[in-house]
Design a protein around this motif. Sequence first.
Motif, mmCIF file in Angstrom:
data_model
loop_
_atom_site.group_PDB
_atom_site.id
_atom_site.type_symbol
_atom_site.label_atom_id
_atom_site.label_comp_id
_atom_site.label_asym_id
_atom_site.label_seq_id
_atom_site.Cartn_x
_atom_site.Cartn_y
_atom_site.Cartn_z
ATOM 1 N N LYS A 96 1.752 -0.558 7.848
ATOM 2 C CA LYS A 96 2.094 -0.532 6.421
ATOM 3 C C LYS A 96 3.560 -0.160 6.222
ATOM 4 O O LYS A 96 4.241 -0.720 5.363
ATOM 5 C CB LYS A 96 1.187 0.424 5.646
ATOM 6 C CG LYS A 96 -0.267 -0.015 5.582
ATOM 7 C CD LYS A 96 -0.401 -1.326 4.833
ATOM 8 C CE LYS A 96 -1.859 -1.714 4.705
ATOM 9 N NZ LYS A 96 -2.052 -2.900 3.880
ATOM 10 N N HIS A 97 4.068 0.799 7.000
ATOM 11 C CA HIS A 97 5.487 1.151 6.927
ATOM 12 C C HIS A 97 6.349 -0.057 7.323
ATOM 13 O O HIS A 97 7.392 -0.307 6.714
ATOM 14 C CB HIS A 97 5.802 2.342 7.833
ATOM 15 C CG HIS A 97 5.527 3.672 7.211
ATOM 16 N ND1 HIS A 97 4.251 4.131 6.959
ATOM 17 C CD2 HIS A 97 6.364 4.630 6.789
ATOM 18 C CE1 HIS A 97 4.322 5.331 6.412
ATOM 19 N NE2 HIS A 97 5.594 5.657 6.286
ATOM 20 N N SER B 133 0.830 -1.193 0.000
ATOM 21 C CA SER B 133 0.000 0.000 0.000
ATOM 22 C C SER B 133 0.873 1.256 0.000
ATOM 23 O O SER B 133 1.931 1.283 0.636
ATOM 24 C CB SER B 133 -0.891 -0.009 1.231
ATOM 25 O OG SER B 133 -1.538 1.223 1.398
ATOM 26 N N ALA B 134 0.416 2.287 -0.670
ATOM 27 C CA ALA B 134 1.121 3.567 -0.630
ATOM 28 C C ALA B 134 1.178 4.094 0.796
ATOM 29 O O ALA B 134 2.043 4.906 1.129
ATOM 30 C CB ALA B 134 0.430 4.582 -1.543
ATOM 31 N N ALA B 135 0.296 3.600 1.658
ATOM 32 C CA ALA B 135 0.321 3.994 3.070
ATOM 33 C C ALA B 135 1.614 3.543 3.754
ATOM 34 O O ALA B 135 1.954 4.046 4.814
ATOM 35 C CB ALA B 135 -0.887 3.422 3.807
ATOM 36 N N GLY B 136 2.334 2.621 3.143
ATOM 37 C CA GLY B 136 3.621 2.202 3.672
ATOM 38 C C GLY B 136 4.742 3.176 3.342
ATOM 39 O O GLY B 136 5.838 3.077 3.888
ATOM 40 N N CYS C 249 7.765 -5.082 -3.640
ATOM 41 C CA CYS C 249 6.865 -4.450 -2.688
ATOM 42 C C CYS C 249 5.842 -3.623 -3.470
ATOM 43 O O CYS C 249 6.202 -2.635 -4.113
ATOM 44 C CB CYS C 249 7.671 -3.574 -1.735
ATOM 45 S SG CYS C 249 6.686 -2.829 -0.428
ATOM 46 N N LEU C 250 4.595 -4.028 -3.411
ATOM 47 C CA LEU C 250 3.516 -3.384 -4.154
ATOM 48 C C LEU C 250 2.876 -2.296 -3.295
ATOM 49 O O LEU C 250 2.386 -2.564 -2.208
ATOM 50 C CB LEU C 250 2.478 -4.425 -4.556
ATOM 51 C CG LEU C 250 1.234 -3.923 -5.270
ATOM 52 C CD1 LEU C 250 1.596 -3.249 -6.587
ATOM 53 C CD2 LEU C 250 0.263 -5.082 -5.501
ATOM 54 N N ALA D 40 9.801 -5.999 3.618
ATOM 55 C CA ALA D 40 10.048 -6.358 2.214
ATOM 56 C C ALA D 40 11.426 -5.887 1.768
ATOM 57 O O ALA D 40 12.146 -6.607 1.056
ATOM 58 C CB ALA D 40 8.957 -5.765 1.318
ATOM 59 N N GLU D 41 11.817 -4.678 2.196
ATOM 60 C CA GLU D 41 13.133 -4.156 1.834
ATOM 61 C C GLU D 41 14.235 -5.028 2.434
ATOM 62 O O GLU D 41 15.209 -5.369 1.765
ATOM 63 C CB GLU D 41 13.268 -2.708 2.308
ATOM 64 C CG GLU D 41 14.562 -2.062 1.894
ATOM 65 C CD GLU D 41 14.645 -0.599 2.307
ATOM 66 O OE1 GLU D 41 15.424 0.123 1.673
ATOM 67 O OE2 GLU D 41 13.936 -0.183 3.245
#
Length: 102
Positions: A18-19, A1-4, A41-42, A25-26
């Motif tokens: 989300k962050h 999510s862009a919220a991440g 990471c989508l 993922a990183e």
Amino acid sequence: SAAGLLSQPGTVAYTTTKHAAVALAEWMNMTYRTKGIQVSCLCPQGVRTAMLNGTDGGPAGLDGVMDPSDVARITVEDVVKGKFLITPHEQVLKYVRHKGKN
């Protein structure tokens, strides 16, 4: 999510989880890429799913709500390219760059 990648007021639990997912993922990408395992990471904004039923997408819909099939197509294309950060909504990276300037 862009919220991440981006934050919004009033969503502390959602934003921090989300962050954390992006950070995980990183870490996985850095750790396992050398072993031949690709991690992507989508991070889309609004996607026309049941989660948004009956709404305009709220803040996630400001740049338009995408059809799941478009998000899937972009995701597959970017995974094939070996891309880590996949942002179907082009504006997301602009927002991240702007955040880095402040």
